[in-house]
Design an enzyme around this catalytic site. Structure first.
Site, PDB file in Angstrom:
ATOM      1  N   VAL A 199       0.866  -1.184   0.000  1.00  0.00           N
ATOM      2  CA  VAL A 199       0.000   0.000   0.000  1.00  0.00           C
ATOM      3  C   VAL A 199       0.901   1.233   0.000  1.00  0.00           C
ATOM      4  O   VAL A 199       1.821   1.329   0.807  1.00  0.00           O
ATOM      5  CB  VAL A 199      -0.933   0.022   1.241  1.00  0.00           C
ATOM      6  N   LYS A 207      -6.232  -2.760  -1.637  1.00  0.00           N
ATOM      7  CA  LYS A 207      -5.473  -2.065  -0.587  1.00  0.00           C
ATOM      8  C   LYS A 207      -6.376  -1.786   0.620  1.00  0.00           C
ATOM      9  O   LYS A 207      -5.917  -1.860   1.768  1.00  0.00           O
ATOM     10  CB  LYS A 207      -4.860  -0.792  -1.153  1.00  0.00           C
TER      11      LYS A 207
HETATM   12  N1  HSE Z   1      -0.711  -0.310  -9.894  1.00  0.00           N
HETATM   13  C1  HSE Z   1      -0.525   0.206  -8.568  1.00  0.00           C
HETATM   14  C2  HSE Z   1      -0.867   1.683  -8.568  1.00  0.00           C
HETATM   15  C3  HSE Z   1       0.882  -0.025  -8.148  1.00  0.00           C
HETATM   16  O1  HSE Z   1      -0.950   2.273  -9.646  1.00  0.00           O
HETATM   17  O2  HSE Z   1      -1.074   2.245  -7.507  1.00  0.00           O
HETATM   18  C4  HSE Z   1       1.146   0.261  -6.713  1.00  0.00           C
HETATM   19  O3  HSE Z   1       0.424  -0.600  -5.866  1.00  0.00           O
END
Ligand code: HSE
Length: 338
Positions: free
Chosen positions: A154, A226
């Protein structure tokens, strides 16, 4: 400290590059002594070297493309399965950096279970196992006397779990609110500057912000994953996606963005969570709102607490080296107890 990586995509390469470039500095300052004894990929080969792989050779473009191009040396073993790598590499720490699968978390979840049962510490940037099975994995780590750390899951390397674990210790966290996906925040920021959605997404992919399958980002599931992790850590709650109301940004048009701008407002993909449940929703915020000023791949999180009121952390939310740093931070924490 002997480490092995499961996965060698953008984030894994980020960790190896920063180890390659800064290890001597950290060794002098913190006594950190990391050897990378194994790297496993799904389709680009696997390497084990019990005395440590050469990080310059490992980060050479040819090796990144396929580990078959890594130069041979005595003691090098190639192309074993992941479970064999866990055992045969002699790694004390397993770094799980394969792409996040947020529904079943497999096969990473089983690899993590095996590693913990082998009494190997586990550090993850892969959100799947943490979102799906954190309470089980914490119990398994405890039963085996090893650590499970997931700072990079996160806000990438921005230390939100360190803040919860140390800085906010003893407080009741009543709610969490923030911008938890870097890709969508980057896309929204670029669209405000006049770029098309498709071009902004392509840029976010090229910059290493997006998931392997970017629909997880743009449809809100990455931010929701998250929230599941935060829910387990803060409220001890095993949330499922059914407990969260989730909408992404793919329906937002250039017109929507311009309408908001004309009214001194900005669209943000806002994630929030209380003990009762949570949501990920595109939200129009006045330009004076603190979250409205968070731009690009930056993330922000506000913890509403009983004794301190609101505490907000703002920092990098996605990217190769910032996520690699999150893993490094966890490795330093483990090194301090080895
Ligand atoms: N793909 C995720 C984002 C990567 O853009 O936040 C980080 O967790």
């Amino acid at each position: 400290m002997k480490i092995a990586l499961i996965g060698y995509g953008v984030v894994g390469q980020g960790l190896i590059e920063i180890l390659r470039d800064k290890h001597a500095e950290w060794q002098a300052q913190y006594g950190l002594n990391v050897q990378v004894v194994g790297v496993a990929t799904r389709s680009r080969g696997t390497l084990i070297h019990p005395h440590g792989l050469d990080l310059h050779a490992l980060t050479a473009p040819a090796s990144v493309e396929n580990l078959a191009h890594y130069p041979h040396s005595a003691g090098l073993v190639r192309d074993v399965g992941v479970l064999e790598l866990l055992r045969a590499s002699g790694a004390e720490v397993i770094v799980e950096v394969s792409p996040s699968q947020l529904e079943t978390a497999q096969p990473a979840l089983d690899y993590v279970r095996h590693a913990l049962r082998n009494r190997q510490h586990v550090v993850l940037a892969n959100k799947g196992p943490v979102a799906v099975a954190l309470p089980e994995l914490i119990a398994l780590a405890r039963a085996n006397g090893v650590q499970l750390r997931y700072e990079a899951t996160v806000m990438a390397g921005t230390p939100c779990f360190q803040l919860l674990e140390h800085g906010l210790r003893g407080l009741q966290i009543e709610a969490v609110r923030g911008i938890l996906n870097g890709t969508t925040n980057y896309i929204l920021t670029q669209m405000e500057g006049g770029m098309s959605y498709a071009d902004a997404l392509a840029q976010a992919q090229a910059l290493g912000y997006a998931e392997t399958d970017p629909t997880a980002d743009v449809d809100g599931w990455d931010a929701a994953g998250k929230l599941r992790i935060l829910g387990a850590v803060i409220f001890g709650k095993s949330l499922t996606f059914e407990n969260l109301s989730v909408q992404g940004i793919s329906q937002l048009t250039t017109q929507d963005i311009q309408d908001a701008q004309a009214h001194q407002e900005r669209w943000k993909l806002v994630a929030q969570l209380t003990r009762q449940g949570g949501s990920v929703m595109p939200t129009r915020l006045p330009i004076s709102h603190p979250l409205a000023g968070v731009s690009g791949a930056t993330n922000a999180i506000t913890f509403t607490t009983d004794l301190l009121g609101d505490v907000t952390l703002v920092g990098a939310g996605a990217g190769k080296h910032v996520t690699g740093y999150g893993l490094l931070n966890d490795l330093l924490a483990i090194a301090s107890v080895l």
